[in-house]
Scaffold this motif. Structure first.
Motif, PDB file in Angstrom:
ATOM      1  N   TRP A 165      -5.093  -3.596   0.371  1.00 42.52           N
ATOM      2  CA  TRP A 165      -4.435  -4.827   0.805  1.00 42.52           C
ATOM      3  C   TRP A 165      -3.269  -4.620   1.776  1.00 42.52           C
ATOM      4  N   LEU A 166      -2.250  -3.901   1.369  1.00 46.97           N
ATOM      5  CA  LEU A 166      -1.011  -3.881   2.137  1.00 46.97           C
ATOM      6  C   LEU A 166      -0.888  -2.686   3.074  1.00 46.97           C
ATOM      7  N   GLY A 167      -1.603  -1.618   2.823  1.00 50.20           N
ATOM      8  CA  GLY A 167      -1.352  -0.379   3.538  1.00 50.20           C
ATOM      9  C   GLY A 167      -0.198   0.374   2.879  1.00 50.20           C
ATOM     10  N   LYS A 168      -0.080   1.646   3.177  1.00 50.61           N
ATOM     11  CA  LYS A 168       0.904   2.472   2.477  1.00 50.61           C
ATOM     12  C   LYS A 168       2.342   2.081   2.827  1.00 50.61           C
ATOM     13  N   TYR A 169       2.610   1.818   4.107  1.00 49.38           N
ATOM     14  CA  TYR A 169       3.991   1.538   4.519  1.00 49.38           C
ATOM     15  C   TYR A 169       4.541   0.294   3.823  1.00 49.38           C
ATOM     16  N   ARG A 170       3.813  -0.803   3.904  1.00 47.20           N
ATOM     17  CA  ARG A 170       4.327  -2.049   3.303  1.00 47.20           C
ATOM     18  C   ARG A 170       4.384  -1.969   1.782  1.00 47.20           C
ATOM     19  N   THR A 171       3.444  -1.247   1.178  1.00 47.59           N
ATOM     20  CA  THR A 171       3.485  -1.073  -0.282  1.00 47.59           C
ATOM     21  C   THR A 171       4.760  -0.347  -0.694  1.00 47.59           C
ATOM     22  N   VAL A 172       5.082   0.735   0.017  1.00 47.93           N
ATOM     23  CA  VAL A 172       6.292   1.490  -0.299  1.00 47.93           C
ATOM     24  C   VAL A 172       7.533   0.629  -0.094  1.00 47.93           C
TER      25      VAL A 172
END
Length: 506
Positions: A72-79
């Motif tokens: 869903w969000l990708g790693k950057y936005r999840t972090v």
């Protein structure tokens, strides 16, 4: 070296200070403050249960973080977004130091934030490299682990002093400030990162391939894999029935492990039946993940030993003779200090020496040795406990020996396993597989809770009393034997494991 790596390393150093800063004072704070409503004899056991329940949450939520990042969000936005939740959790610890409900809410938010970002940050580092410069990735993963321990060292050394001299609000507040700084540092590199997009609604995802393998029929054959998966689900339901005995978190975690073991084993039995419904690339990716799950399962005893240095070992340190300037919890600073020395020492001296002797220290060989070192550490700490139980004064500095052994095991298991897990994961499943790696820590702490529950059983207590040693010493030697058996099993499986390479193409 990709320039953006500096932002990720800086973020990790601050985040690890914040995490270990609060984690390493959690057990003594619970015993001396939050659990004062319990009888004095019950506080250490209750504090250990709370600590390991918290750690279970920290290493369970990577499943959520990996799923959000991959789908869903990708790693950057999840972090980024989970880091903000992480900051709120720290604020709760500082504000609600005298409120059980408020403090536990803070622990839950930290478990969600810290656990959720854990697989994403590690795999985000790997995303910044290609097959052309992957040799630098191994250096960065070591540096990544090195900076983790820089943060852990200063947190372990300083936070017990802040707790003693300035109180819980300040001691828990400082890690919160560092977590906010970590979030800002990570955000500052946003224009330089390689950001691989999430793979939303992947028809060949891990879960879809597993479902196809379990449900597909073969002419003239039954579906034994589906039967095994169903048995796993039945075991999960039976585990939930143990909630009154074990508590909610251990029982739910045990149910999840039973489900994963049943479904994974069943899918592996029938994986070839997914051919035709999915490309060979996806099927082979699932095969790799299922093989790695066996590796991770055999590592769980190591984590059951390692994480008790912040609970069982602190309780033992409090029973030993120590100078007035030293807080027992500060002994944990030995662990990251040794890591800072052992990683470069291994890379520059030990491993080249072994290669000159004709022995290649592969990742799986290093991990086998690491589990064995952990077992030896617990033989040492159990021997110390026998001396304490004998009534002789024992200096706290005797704990240096088990710390050296345990840390030697840590750098061979944890730093190695992090990069190895990334290298084995197919591109679309890297977040998921890194989540399973951290799940092994959850299961390790589950074994601790189950062992603690076991020694409360009247029959078990009677058996321990017949051995002539204390319950604490018995548990220590039990965990040493547990890890020793795991080391033998891990080494046997490692010799049969087929290593793959799944770095991004140049």
């Amino acid at each position: 070296m990709p320039r953006q790596i500096g932002y990720i390393i800086g973020n990790e150093g601050c985040e690890r200070f914040s995490f270990y800063g609060m984690r390493n004072i959690l057990t003594p704070f619970l015993i001396t403050s939050l659990l004062m409503y319990l009888p004095a004899a019950d506080r250490p056991g209750a504090a250990k249960d709370i600590f390991h329940t918290f750690v279970i949450g920290v290493y369970f939520f990577p499943l959520l973080g990996g799923w959000l990042a991959d789908r869903w969000l990708g790693k950057y936005r999840t972090v980024l977004w989970l880091s903000l939740i992480y900051c709120v959790g720290h604020a709760c610890l500082a504000i609600f130091e005298r409120s059980v409900a408020g403090f536990y809410t803070g622990l839950a938010l930290i478990a969600l934030g810290s656990g959720g970002i854990k697989p994403c940050v590690a795999s985000f580092v790997g995303d910044q490299f290609t097959a052309r410069n992957r040799h630098l990735a191994r250096i960065v993963f070591d540096a990544f682990y090195w900076i983790i321990n820089v943060g852990s060292f200063f947190a372990s050394l300083l936070m017990p002093l802040f707790l003693r001299h300035y109180g819980a609000a300040v001691a828990f507040g400082i890690p919160g400030v560092l977590m906010f700084v970590a979030t800002i540092v990570f955000w500052m590199g946003r224009h330089q990162y390689v950001m691989l997009p999430p793979v939303a609604h992947d028809p060949d995802s891990f879960a879809r391939v597993v479902r196809t393998a379990l449900t597909a029929r073969a002419p003239g054959e039954g579906r034994p894999g589906l039967v095994v998966a169903f048995v796993g689900l039945l075991a999960a339901v039976a585990s939930l029935a143990l909630i009154p005995v074990l508590g909610v978190v251990p029982a739910v975690c045990l149910a999840f492990v039973a489900t994963l073991a049943g479904v994974g084993s069943g899918a592996r039995m029938q994986l070839d039946r997914a051919q035709g419904g999915h490309p060979e690339r996806a099927i082979e990716g699932v095969r790799v993940v299922l093989r790695m799950l066996v590796v991770f399962a055999l590592v769980t005893p190591f984590w059951s030993l390692f994480d008790q240095k912040a609970s069982t070992w602190i309780v033992q340190a409090g029973e030993m003779d120590f100078p007035s300037w030293l807080h027992p919890a500060q002994m944990q600073a030995i662990n990251p200090a040794l890591v800072l020395l052992l990683i470069p020492f291994n890379n520059l001296a030990v491993f080249p020496f072994l290669r000159r002797l004709g022995y290649e220290p592969t990742a799986l060989r290093r991990m086998t040795a690491g589990i064995g070192f952990a077992a030896l550490a617990w033989v040492a700490v159990g021997s110390i406990q026998l001396a304490i139980d004998g009534g002789d004064p024992v200096s706290i500095f005797w704990q240096l020996l088990p710390y050296v052994l345990l840390t030697s095991g840590e750098v061979l298991v944890s730093a190695t396993g992090l990069e190895f897990a990334y290298s084995q994961a197919p591109p679309s499943m890297k977040g998921t597989l890194m989540s399973f790696w951290t799940l092994s820590v959850t299961v390790g702490n589950l074994w601790v809770l189950l062992a603690n529950a076991g020694v409360r059983n009247v029959t078990v207590l009677g058996y321990i009393q017949n051995t002539g040693i204390s319950t604490s010493a018995f548990q220590m030697f039990f965990f040493a034997a547990f890890a020793g058996v795991a080391a033998v099993a891990f080494g046997w499986y490692a010799r049969r494991y087929r290593v793959v390479d799944n770095y991004r193409a140049a």
